[in-house]
Design an enzyme around this catalytic site. Structure first.
Site, PDB file in Angstrom:
ATOM      1  N   GLY A  96       0.782  -1.230   0.000  1.00  0.00           N
ATOM      2  CA  GLY A  96       0.000   0.000   0.000  1.00  0.00           C
ATOM      3  C   GLY A  96       0.809   1.272   0.000  1.00  0.00           C
ATOM      4  CG  ASP A  97       3.804   4.370   1.747  1.00  0.00           C
ATOM      5  OD1 ASP A  97       4.054   4.896   0.631  1.00  0.00           O
ATOM      6  OD2 ASP A  97       4.192   4.849   2.821  1.00  0.00           O
ATOM      7  CB  ALA A  98       5.221  -0.649  -2.503  1.00  0.00           C
ATOM      8  CB  CYS A  99       8.028   4.577  -1.320  1.00  0.00           C
ATOM      9  SG  CYS A  99       7.786   4.808   0.445  1.00  0.00           S
ATOM     10  CG  ASN A 114       7.894   2.607   3.619  1.00  0.00           C
ATOM     11  OD1 ASN A 114       8.499   3.199   4.506  1.00  0.00           O
ATOM     12  ND2 ASN A 114       6.752   3.045   3.124  1.00  0.00           N
TER      13      ASN A 114
END
Length: 244
Positions: free
Chosen positions: A166-169, A172
């Site tokens: 969901g916040d695959a930057c 992370n």
């Protein structure tokens, strides 16, 4: 917090501290629900083969809450040495393929709720221009949202539901700087069942922007050498509108 060192990197609204191999993320009363969601998702993912930060403790009171997790070994993807970035794409692809192959996830993040979040952020005038490309900054956020809404029927018609970060930057995702294997995922507050392209869109644009690299090796390792570019663009435009 006595004995804890403040962590100033990252973009969380919560206050983050470190003591040894433990991180503490603390929030006021308004952030408890969101932080509890992150705790629950971290606990669930820790029970799977995917490496991640694990919950050490949870403290909640009328003043807010504090989530304590283990430090993931290695370095975040955005801190990898330039000469190691290409080699890290194989591991990155494998781990996200494995993540997207998990089953029995109790958390959902339907597209309708993500679009509703974007609508709320835009309505409040809270879109952070730092998250937008130079091209998108030339447009009013409401215009960007209109493009998302127009493309939503297509995205829904072809979505492939999977367990997504969901916040695959890159910040992370942590890597062993010697082996270039992924050592763990962090910041799991948005984890849940969603279209797998929500992760692929962020990862491919991050590889391009942060590593100045072609994401083709990542996509090949993931098993999708020819992704749907229209869907990638949809989620790349949607994500910046959900932070605010």
């Amino acid at each position: 917090m006595k004995g804890w060192e403040p962590v100033t990197v990252g973009e969380s609204d919560a206050s983050v501290y470190r003591r040894g191999d433990v991180f503490a993320k603390c929030c006021g009363p308004d952030g408890v629900s969101e932080l509890r969601d992150e705790r629950d998702r971290a606990e669930w993912l820790a029970g799977t083969p995917i490496p991640c930060a694990t919950v050490v403790d949870w403290v909640e009171s009328a003043d807010g809450a504090c989530l304590m997790t283990t430090a993931v070994p290695g370095v975040p993807g955005d801190a990898l040495a330039a000469e190691d970035q290409a080699g890290a794409m194989a591991s990155l692809g494998r781990v996200f393929r494995e993540l997207h192959s998990l089953t029995d996830c109790p958390f959902e993040r339907p597209l309708a709720s993500v679009v509703a979040l974007a609508e709320d952020v835009v309505r409040r005038g809270a879109v952070n221009p730092a998250y937008l490309t130079d091209e998108w900054r030339k447009l009013a956020p409401v215009e960007l949202l209109e493009r998302v809404v127009a493309e939503r029927p297509y995205a829904e018609s072809v979505q492939e539901l999977a367990v997504c970060h969901g916040d695959a930057c890159l910040p992370n995702v942590f890597f062993d700087p010697s082996t270039l294997e992924v050592t763990g995922l962090i910041d799991l507050g948005r984890l849940g069942i969603a279209d797998r392209y929500i992760d692929l869109a962020l990862l491919t644009i991050q590889i391009h922007d942060e590593w100045s690299a072609d994401p083709a090796p990542f996509l090949t390792s993931y098993g999708l050498p020819h992704p749907d570019q229209r869907r990638l663009e949809f989620y790349r435009r949607l994500d910046p509108l959900t932070w605010g």
